[in-house]
Scaffold this active site. Structure first.
Site, mmCIF file in Angstrom:
data_model
loop_
_atom_site.group_PDB
_atom_site.id
_atom_site.type_symbol
_atom_site.label_atom_id
_atom_site.label_comp_id
_atom_site.label_asym_id
_atom_site.label_seq_id
_atom_site.Cartn_x
_atom_site.Cartn_y
_atom_site.Cartn_z
ATOM 1 N N ARG A 98 43.573 34.234 40.832
ATOM 2 C CA ARG A 98 44.655 35.138 41.238
ATOM 3 C C ARG A 98 44.409 35.685 42.645
ATOM 4 O O ARG A 98 44.759 36.819 42.956
ATOM 5 C CB ARG A 98 44.797 36.288 40.240
ATOM 6 C CG ARG A 98 43.530 37.124 40.065
ATOM 7 C CD ARG A 98 43.813 38.352 39.230
ATOM 8 N NE ARG A 98 42.633 39.188 39.099
ATOM 9 C CZ ARG A 98 42.648 40.442 38.674
ATOM 10 N NH1 ARG A 98 43.799 41.003 38.360
ATOM 11 N NH2 ARG A 98 41.541 41.133 38.563
ATOM 12 N N LYS A 118 44.249 39.715 46.564
ATOM 13 C CA LYS A 118 43.867 39.654 45.153
ATOM 14 C C LYS A 118 45.054 40.108 44.306
ATOM 15 O O LYS A 118 45.551 41.220 44.482
ATOM 16 C CB LYS A 118 42.654 40.558 44.921
ATOM 17 C CG LYS A 118 42.096 40.536 43.513
ATOM 18 C CD LYS A 118 40.830 41.385 43.460
ATOM 19 C CE LYS A 118 40.238 41.455 42.061
ATOM 20 N NZ LYS A 118 39.012 42.279 42.030
ATOM 21 N N ASP A 257 29.164 34.520 39.256
ATOM 22 C CA ASP A 257 30.315 34.417 40.159
ATOM 23 C C ASP A 257 30.604 35.741 40.848
ATOM 24 O O ASP A 257 31.433 35.791 41.767
ATOM 25 C CB ASP A 257 31.552 33.928 39.406
ATOM 26 C CG ASP A 257 31.877 34.788 38.201
ATOM 27 O OD1 ASP A 257 31.075 34.782 37.249
ATOM 28 O OD2 ASP A 257 32.924 35.472 38.196
ATOM 29 N N ASN A 258 29.927 36.806 40.431
ATOM 30 C CA ASN A 258 30.088 38.115 41.060
ATOM 31 C C ASN A 258 28.876 38.493 41.900
ATOM 32 O O ASN A 258 28.657 39.672 42.171
ATOM 33 C CB ASN A 258 30.331 39.193 40.000
ATOM 34 C CG ASN A 258 31.684 39.039 39.339
ATOM 35 O OD1 ASN A 258 32.592 38.436 39.900
ATOM 36 N ND2 ASN A 258 31.820 39.571 38.134
#
Length: 492
Positions: A98, A118, A257-258
């Protein structure tokens, strides 16, 4: 990395999109999906100025059009980045589901920043998601990221939040919004995991070389630049997590992924700041087992760096066993670096200029005392710098009184005057953090009444966290007992 095109357009954008020149297996080219009736919710004028943008122009209709994805600024090349990740320990293929990276803006001083939208629409990575974001979580990221910046912690920034004029359907219809995030880059551990999962050794080498050129060009002189990259990323993650611990911050979703390789805090989903001290504190509704609890964050950072090391094995050395040996040697430095930085930070928080072997027990005994008495983490450490302690139940506790005497004795063994210690403590112990109940109060006013004055006031206070600001003393207060326990949600 220097810009190759220094042309500046009307709003001040100066895009040079180096990531979009990498192989296309790292991204998909796609424009944001336009929205019906965008309006500016909040615009970060000071950040815009720092980026060298035309702030007055972007604060108006031009900014609304760009920050909503309805207009692509000159020089931008929107892409959606591919990546994977270990989410709560389980591997999955992901990507920008997104979000759209408009491009890389080069500031007048030559700094390079990603400009990402975002909540800007569906992408090939959306899976079953709608590609949209809700106003509350986007404002939440704005508040927390700007507070972290003011606290002196490496972080992504928030340039703007616009409402879309369209509902987003979750449990109920909610107002849609798009956040404009500014980051040194969005290269994640998960980006390397994405390539490793496909066995793309050439891709790993290409991305590692790009990361070094973009963020750590000094590593090009190392005997083994890829090993030096691993060590540098490790050290940056240690430093970041130590800074989190020092202000009571709990990220809540430390998936690979963060974790940004540049060392910035990224993706403020179910994060929150601790009120009363408890090392097992968890706020996230989805962290049922406490994997990312306050005190587990260093171990989780080490786990994430280990996953990064695994992806680099093919380029660390041609011989597999030697590559593993090199990686393990680097990873083994994590505990000592963490302990050193943690102790250095806690000494500063306690006003200590010198080192003694007993400092560890002095620090730990205070934290234990705070936990046993449910003392407020932020206020306790800040108030220790006062000449006269407040008359509170915790400061009257016999266990604290005994600890306080030990600490006072420790201070007398320094050459520095007491006032120097107090100044050191005030510089390392914030008076103001984004108290969870204050954040919720601001979000409720914005979402339910379209009143942004509460949020703006909160941001003003949080912009000077180390100042006393006696006129805003109410923002230091922890939530009333009736509001506990506090729980956060991902917002995706």
């Amino acid at each position: 990395m220097k810009a190759t095109d220094n042309t500046t357009t009307g709003p001040g954008w100066n895009f040079d999109n180096s990531y979009a020149r990498l192989p296309d297996y790292l991204y998909t080219r796609l424009d944001p999906t336009p929205v019906r009736a965008p309006q500016m919710a909040i615009f970060n004028s000071s950040l815009s100025d720092a980026l060298g943008l035309a702030t007055n122009t972007l604060a108006g209709d031009e900014g609304v059009a760009i920050f909503s994805g309805n207009r692509i600024p000159e020089g931008a090349q929107p892409i959606c980045q591919a990546y994977a990740g270990h989410q709560f320990g389980y591997f999955t293929m992901l990507g920008d589901g997104r979000a759209h990276l408009l491009g890389e803006h080069i500031t007048p001083t030559g700094q390079r920043f990603d400009i990402q939208l975002k909540g800007s629409g569906r992408t090939p990575f959306s899976r079953s998601g709608d590609g949209r974001a809700v106003l509350g979580p986007m404002l939440r990221e704005y508040i927390i990221s700007e507070a972290m910046h003011a606290l002196g912690i490496s972080t992504t920034r928030s340039l703007a939040v616009v409402t879309t004029g369209e509902p987003v359907y979750r449990e109920t219809p909610l107002p849609g919004a798009i956040l404009t995030r500014v980051a040194a880059s969005h290269i994640r551990v998960g980006t390397f995991e994405y390539l490793a999962a496909q066995g793309n050794r050439d891709g790993i080498r290409t991305l590692a070389e790009y990361t070094i050129h973009r963020h750590f060009p000094e590593l090009l002189q190392a005997d083994n630049p890829f090993l030096a990259l691993l060590q540098t990323v490790l050290e940056k993650q240690v430093e970041l997590v130590v800074r989190w611990l020092h202000v009571g911050f709990i990220h809540g979703v430390m998936n690979t992924d963060n974790m940004a390789l540049c060392g910035e805090s990224i993706d403020y989903g179910p994060c929150a700041f601790m009120d009363s001290y408890d090392p097992d504190t968890v706020f996230s509704s989805i962290d049922q087992d406490g994997r990312y609890a306050f005190a587990r964050q260093p171990a989780m950072a080490q786990w994430n760096v280990t996953r990064f090391a695994e992806t680099l094995l093919p380029v660390l050395h041609d011989e597999g066993e030697k590559a593993v040996e090199l990686a393990n040697r680097s990873l083994a430095t994590f505990p000592d670096i963490f302990q050193r930085l943690r102790m250095d930070g806690m000494r500063a928080k306690l006003g200590l200029f010198t080192k003694e072997d007993a400092d560890m027990s002095l620090m730990q005994d205070l934290l234990t005392c705070m936990q046993q008495n449910q003392a407020d983490y932020t206020n306790t450490l800040r108030d220790l710098a006062l000449e006269t302690l407040p008359d509170t139940p915790f400061f009257r506790e016999p266990s604290f009184t005994a600890w306080h005497q030990r600490w006072q004795t420790r201070l007398t063994r320094q050459e520095e005057p007491v006032e120097a210690s107090r100044a050191l403590m005030r510089a390392h112990n914030p008076a103001f953090i984004p108290r969870n109940h204050r954040v919720e109060e601001a979000l409720a006013a914005a979402q339910e009444r379209h009143d942004f004055t509460v949020l703006e006031k909160l941001l003003e206070v949080l912009s000077r966290p180390y100042d006393d600001q006696p006129e805003h003393a109410e923002y230091r207060q922890p939530p009333p007992p009736s509001e506990k326990p506090y729980q956060t949600f991902c917002g995706t």
